[in-house]
Design a protein around this motif. Structure first.
Motif, short mmCIF file in Angstrom:
data_model
loop_
_atom_site.label_atom_id
_atom_site.label_comp_id
_atom_site.label_asym_id
_atom_site.label_seq_id
_atom_site.Cartn_x
_atom_site.Cartn_y
_atom_site.Cartn_z
N SER A 1 75.68 -101.23 -16.97
CA SER A 1 74.24 -101.38 -16.73
C SER A 1 73.56 -100.07 -17.07
O SER A 1 74.19 -99.02 -17.10
N ASN A 2 72.29 -100.13 -17.36
CA ASN A 2 71.54 -98.94 -17.74
C ASN A 2 70.41 -98.75 -16.74
O ASN A 2 69.51 -99.57 -16.64
N THR A 3 70.49 -97.69 -15.96
CA THR A 3 69.52 -97.49 -14.89
C THR A 3 68.21 -96.90 -15.38
O THR A 3 67.26 -96.80 -14.63
N ASN A 4 68.15 -96.47 -16.63
CA ASN A 4 66.91 -95.92 -17.18
C ASN A 4 66.67 -96.57 -18.53
O ASN A 4 66.74 -95.92 -19.55
N GLY A 5 66.43 -97.86 -18.53
CA GLY A 5 66.38 -98.60 -19.77
C GLY A 5 64.98 -98.76 -20.32
O GLY A 5 64.09 -99.27 -19.66
N TYR A 6 64.80 -98.36 -21.59
CA TYR A 6 63.52 -98.53 -22.26
C TYR A 6 63.32 -99.97 -22.70
O TYR A 6 64.24 -100.62 -23.21
#
Length: 359
Positions: free
Chosen positions: A261-266
């Motif tokens: 998962s990406n906690t800072n996803g654009y």
């Protein structure tokens, strides 16, 4: 909530602040505190603040509106529309319009030269294009996402070229007027000294009007109430079709790490298409923050609840993101659960080194 905001301002040395919250399209909370200038005039709901990088959502909406009209496709290469965009690196022809909006273009960061001034610089974009001609890219286009203001400056130029309008004129006609955002303005316009909050410096003197010449990347002036009207459009469809909104909220970020998962996803324009704070509540929030010299801003929308929360403020250092999240959480009908971060095990050694952050 007013006491919470006041305590936060005192603790974090915030000079002036404006907060607005919308629920299902209706204003349910509005509060202002502090001074907007050295004359000790109070901030009110019409007081403008520089919103910094929240401006990137304006250019993103504008580009998607042009796609809906058939004037471009996000998958098109940028150079095909801008013959004066050239670089000393053949890979620049692989940069697509979409990459400008999701921070994966690989463009070098040159947009800060003459970006912040006390007057409007009409040659700002042309000066950047000249610098590009002697510079290489910093990565293959589309390889990974690193926050890049330059992409949105170039997107602004693309919009102006295709519409034959200034960014200001386009936004007034196609964004602020349809949303009845009557207190939103753009560099190029000289603002009444009493219409905006003046940022204070360390000597407790207020600065004159700030001109962020890369308007599409950070130069819009607005209010918390106007921004809530703008964020509402991501669920009410006033500015974009559902297809375009879905493109904005899709995870576009590409990282060095292959995480579960990406906690800072654009997304497109958005810093986050899934804010970890609200993930704990089982909610999906689309969020964007901004900061310039002495100004801080943060806004988000939780689509399933039709909840929009926006804060603008003047502060020498303190941000307002945490305050915005805590205020909005009071309107949710669920309680937070504990979240656990994914483990990163075998990838670290392979990418160990010194990297630049942000721009």
């Amino acid at each position: 909530m007013k006491e919470m905001i006041h305590d936060y301002c005192v603790k974090n040395d915030i000079d002036g602040i404006s907060v607005c919250i919308h629920l299902k399209g209706e204003e349910v909370f509005s509060y202002q505190e502090g001074f907007k200038n050295e004359q000790k005039e109070w901030v009110d709901r019409h007081t403008r603040f520089t919103i910094g990088s929240i401006s990137k959502l304006f250019i993103t909406v504008g580009i998607l509106q042009l796609e809906e009209k058939g004037l471009l496709s996000l998958k098109d290469p940028v150079y095909s529309y801008l013959p004066d965009f050239k670089m000393d690196d053949p890979r620049y022809k692989d940069i697509t319009i979409e990459m400008l909006l999701n921070h994966s273009s690989g463009l070098p960061s040159v947009s800060f030269k003459k970006k912040y001034t006390n007057h409007f610089e009409p040659s700002y974009i042309q000066d950047i294009l000249k610098m590009y001609q002697i510079l290489p890219l910093k990565s293959d286009p589309g390889k990974y996402s690193v926050y890049c203001n330059d992409g949105f400056v170039l997107a602004q130029y693309l919009l102006e070229t295709l519409t034959k309008q200034s960014f200001r004129d386009y936004c007034l006609e196609h964004i602020t007027l349809p949303c009845k955002m009557m207190d939103t303005e753009f560099p190029g316009a000289i603002l009444d000294e009493k219409s905006y909050a003046h940022a204070f410096n360390e000597y407790d003197h207020s600065f004159n009007q700030e001109f962020v010449n890369g308007i599409g990347s950070g130069g819009v002036y607005s209010t918390a109430k106007d921004l809530c009207l703008f964020y509402d459009t991501f669920y009410n469809g006033k500015l974009l079709s559902q297809t375009s909104i879905d493109k904005m909220k899709e995870l576009h970020a590409k990282s060095y790490l292959q995480l579960e998962s990406n906690t800072n996803g654009y997304g497109l324009g958005f810093d986050y298409v899934e804010v970890p704070y609200f993930k704990a509540y089982g909610k999906t929030a689309l969020a964007k923050g901004g900061a310039t010299f002495g100004y801080m801003s943060y806004g988000y929308v939780i689509l399933e609840d039709q909840l929009s929360v926006c804060i603008v403020a003047t502060s020498k250092e303190a941000g307002v993101a945490l305050l915005a999240k805590e205020l909005g959480a009071r309107f949710l009908n669920t309680k937070p659960k504990t979240l656990y971060l994914d483990k990163v095990v075998s990838q670290v050694d392979a990418i160990d080194g010194i990297y630049g952050a942000g721009n």
